[in-house]
Design a protein around this motif. Structure first.
Motif, short mmCIF file in Angstrom:
data_model
loop_
_atom_site.label_atom_id
_atom_site.label_comp_id
_atom_site.label_asym_id
_atom_site.label_seq_id
_atom_site.Cartn_x
_atom_site.Cartn_y
_atom_site.Cartn_z
N ARG A 82 0.83 -1.20 0.00
CA ARG A 82 0.00 0.00 0.00
C ARG A 82 0.86 1.25 0.00
NH1 ARG A 82 -2.82 -4.41 2.46
NH2 ARG A 82 -0.71 -4.74 3.25
N LEU A 83 0.55 2.17 -0.90
CA LEU A 83 1.35 3.39 -1.06
C LEU A 83 1.46 4.20 0.22
CD1 LEU A 83 2.88 5.51 -2.78
CD2 LEU A 83 0.63 6.44 -3.45
N LEU A 84 0.31 4.44 0.89
CA LEU A 84 0.26 5.45 1.95
C LEU A 84 0.91 5.03 3.26
CD1 LEU A 84 -3.26 7.04 1.43
CD2 LEU A 84 -1.02 7.92 0.81
N TYR A 85 0.76 3.73 3.65
CA TYR A 85 1.28 3.36 4.97
C TYR A 85 2.31 2.24 4.92
CZ TYR A 85 -2.98 0.66 4.19
OH TYR A 85 -3.97 -0.11 3.62
N GLU A 86 2.76 1.90 3.71
CA GLU A 86 3.89 0.97 3.58
C GLU A 86 4.99 1.62 2.70
OE1 GLU A 86 2.04 -3.50 4.14
OE2 GLU A 86 1.56 -2.45 2.26
N CYS A 87 4.65 1.94 1.43
CA CYS A 87 5.69 2.39 0.50
C CYS A 87 6.20 3.81 0.80
CB CYS A 87 5.19 2.29 -0.94
SG CYS A 87 4.71 0.60 -1.35
N ASN A 88 5.29 4.77 1.05
CA ASN A 88 5.74 6.14 1.32
C ASN A 88 6.67 6.23 2.55
OD1 ASN A 88 4.89 7.75 -0.78
ND2 ASN A 88 2.87 8.14 0.08
N PRO A 89 6.26 5.66 3.71
CA PRO A 89 7.17 5.78 4.86
C PRO A 89 8.52 5.07 4.63
CG PRO A 89 5.19 4.48 5.40
CD PRO A 89 4.95 5.12 4.08
N MET A 90 8.50 3.87 3.99
CA MET A 90 9.77 3.17 3.77
C MET A 90 10.62 3.92 2.73
SD MET A 90 9.09 1.04 6.02
CE MET A 90 10.28 -0.28 6.17
N ALA A 91 9.96 4.56 1.76
CA ALA A 91 10.70 5.33 0.74
C ALA A 91 11.36 6.56 1.36
CB ALA A 91 9.74 5.75 -0.37
N PHE A 92 10.66 7.22 2.29
CA PHE A 92 11.22 8.40 2.97
C PHE A 92 12.46 7.98 3.77
CE2 PHE A 92 11.75 12.40 4.64
CZ PHE A 92 11.08 12.76 5.79
N LEU A 93 12.32 6.86 4.50
CA LEU A 93 13.46 6.34 5.27
C LEU A 93 14.62 5.98 4.34
CD1 LEU A 93 11.36 4.07 7.63
CD2 LEU A 93 12.96 5.80 8.47
N ALA A 94 14.28 5.30 3.23
CA ALA A 94 15.33 4.86 2.30
C ALA A 94 16.12 6.06 1.78
CB ALA A 94 14.72 4.08 1.15
N GLU A 95 15.40 7.09 1.33
CA GLU A 95 16.09 8.26 0.77
C GLU A 95 16.91 8.99 1.84
OE1 GLU A 95 13.17 9.30 -3.06
OE2 GLU A 95 13.89 10.90 -1.71
N GLN A 96 16.39 9.02 3.07
CA GLN A 96 17.12 9.67 4.15
C GLN A 96 18.35 8.86 4.56
OE1 GLN A 96 16.79 12.54 6.17
NE2 GLN A 96 15.66 13.25 4.38
N ALA A 97 18.37 7.59 4.13
CA ALA A 97 19.49 6.70 4.47
C ALA A 97 20.33 6.36 3.23
CB ALA A 97 18.95 5.42 5.10
N ASN A 98 20.37 7.34 2.28
CA ASN A 98 21.24 7.15 1.11
C ASN A 98 20.77 6.04 0.17
OD1 ASN A 98 23.60 7.60 -0.44
ND2 ASN A 98 24.58 5.84 0.56
N GLY A 99 19.51 5.61 0.32
CA GLY A 99 18.96 4.58 -0.57
C GLY A 99 18.03 5.20 -1.59
N LYS A 100 17.22 4.36 -2.25
CA LYS A 100 16.34 4.84 -3.31
C LYS A 100 15.06 4.01 -3.31
CE LYS A 100 16.57 6.38 -8.01
NZ LYS A 100 16.88 6.24 -9.41
N ALA A 101 13.94 4.61 -3.77
CA ALA A 101 12.67 3.87 -3.83
C ALA A 101 11.84 4.36 -5.00
CB ALA A 101 11.89 4.06 -2.53
N SER A 102 11.39 3.40 -5.83
CA SER A 102 10.55 3.77 -6.99
C SER A 102 9.53 2.66 -7.25
CB SER A 102 11.43 3.98 -8.23
OG SER A 102 11.80 2.72 -8.78
N ASP A 103 8.67 2.91 -8.26
CA ASP A 103 7.74 1.84 -8.66
C ASP A 103 8.30 1.09 -9.87
OD1 ASP A 103 5.38 3.97 -10.54
OD2 ASP A 103 7.52 3.55 -10.76
N GLY A 104 9.61 1.29 -10.07
CA GLY A 104 10.29 0.68 -11.22
C GLY A 104 10.53 1.72 -12.29
N TYR A 105 9.77 2.81 -12.19
CA TYR A 105 9.87 3.90 -13.18
C TYR A 105 9.94 5.26 -12.49
CZ TYR A 105 8.29 0.24 -16.39
OH TYR A 105 8.17 -0.93 -17.10
#
Ligand SMILES: O=P(O)(O)OC[C@H]1O[C@](O)(COP(=O)(O)O)[C@@H](O)[C@@H]1O
Ligand SMILES: [Mg+2]
Ligand SMILES: [Mg+2]
Length: 340
Positions: free
Chosen positions: A276-299
């Motif tokens: 789910r975008l709102l309570y799984e992907c968005n929070p993990m993506a914010f953490l990933a970017e803040q930790a030098n990582g990256k998050a996308s939907d493939g595109y």
């Protein structure tokens, strides 16, 4: 003597001094989440001894069977946030619609809304494998004092004020960001406090672990199949290692420490993915970017996706930069499956 062994509470106050962006209200909100996490942790740790294993006999708005621990964790987080009168609205995986929190006089002077996945990794509850909780915090966009609206929850991930997760594993940790890096705190069950144990967490630039449910391989888009072949090739620093716990929080946590990628793609059985975008992907993506990582939907960058529904699903590629970029390279060779 230098400050050390900071508790989460002390760290939050320290943070407030450095970053004027957070307020007392924000600190109280984080400490409510901290309290609810301890209550859920207490139950999780002795799950086999108390009547908390198994099916709750109900399904949630997404048609998934709710586990007893899903319902319990949802009640604990909802009740704690309501009791503390610290938010104006809550959306949860286990609630059909968002919940408006009324303050003393039918209005609510609070400015934050929270979105939660109260229990992540539900399929692992009964088999004693680590599970988690995920949370995402936004400032409301509608005027304070008026009833909260759907628009307050359907904000792009790049508007998050903070995000984090709790992992109930060999130890219990709370990991969060408020936009100034990612820090991890370990619960000392004897004292009942979270202590700073993993300051400034960062994804290793180069990762060697891939996490995906290969059982769905035949249903994967060609780009994902090609990327998996690449990961398994005997070449350069490959083959990579396959590790899949089946709890997003735990797979993410391991990959953030060791370097790796987690993928839950679209598939012919799940054309929009599962997460789910709102309570799984968005929070993990914010953490990933803040930790030098990256998050996308493939595109597209996850944090730039404009949400349209509370429980909408999106494909998720998240982890070490080098691995997400390589996976995107393979995906870019094929047209995007679905728009969402
Ligand atoms: O069993 P699958 O299809 O591999 O899915 C596992 C994924 O689904 C999830 O369990 C979904 O989360 P919930 O347990 O909160 O519904 C993720 O934690 C996990 O990564
Ligand atoms: Mg989940
Ligand atoms: Mg869940």
């Amino acid at each position: 003597m230098e400050k050390s062994n900071l508790t989460l509470g002390e760290f939050i106050i320290e943070n407030q001094k450095h970053y004027k962006s957070t307020s007392g209200e924000f600190n109280r909100l984080l400490s409510s989440i901290k309290l609810a996490a301890k209550v859920v942790n207490y139950k999780v740790n002795k799950a086999g001894l108390v009547d908390i294993l198994g099916d709750a006999g109900d399904t949630n708005v997404q048609g998934e069977d709710q586990q007893k621990l899903d319902v319990y964790a949802n009640n604990v987080f909802m009740q704690t946030l309501i009791n503390r009168e610290i938010v104006c609205g809550i959306a949860s995986e286990e609630e059909d619609d968002y919940v408006t929190i009324k303050g003393k006089h039918e209005t609510n002077e609070n400015k934050y809304v929270v979105l939660i996945d109260p229990l992540d990794g539900s399929s692992n509850i009964d088999v004693n494998v680590s599970v988690g909780t995920i949370f995402s915090i936004y400032r409301r966009v509608t005027p304070i004092g008026t009833p909260v609206e759907k628009v307050d929850f359907l904000q792009r991930g790049n508007q998050q004020v903070a995000a984090g997760y709790v992992v109930y594993g060999t130890s219990t940790m709370l990991v969060y960001t408020s936009g100034h890096g990612v820090n991890g705190f370990t619960l000392n069950p004897a004292i009942g406090s979270f202590y700073l144990s993993h300051p400034n967490m960062r994804f290793p630039e180069k990762g060697k672990i891939y996490s995906i449910n290969e059982g769905n391989y035949v249903h994967f888009p060609q780009g994902v199949k090609d990327y998996l072949k690449y990961c398994q090739e005997e070449k350069e620093d490959r083959p990579y290692t396959s590790r899949y716990i089946g709890s997003l929080v735990s797979d993410f946590h391991r990959n953030m420490i060791k370097g790796g990628i987690y993928i839950y793609p679209t598939s012919s059985i799940g054309p929009k993915g599962k997460l789910r975008l709102l309570y799984e992907c968005n929070p993990m993506a914010f953490l990933a970017e803040q930790a030098n990582g990256k998050a996308s939907d493939g595109y597209k960058r996850i944090l730039d996706i404009k949400p349209t529904e509370l429980h909408q699903r999106v494909p998720f590629f998240c982890g070490s930069k080098n691995m997400v970029e390589k996976a995107e390279e393979f995906m870019s060779k094929y047209p995007k499956d679905a728009d969402y």
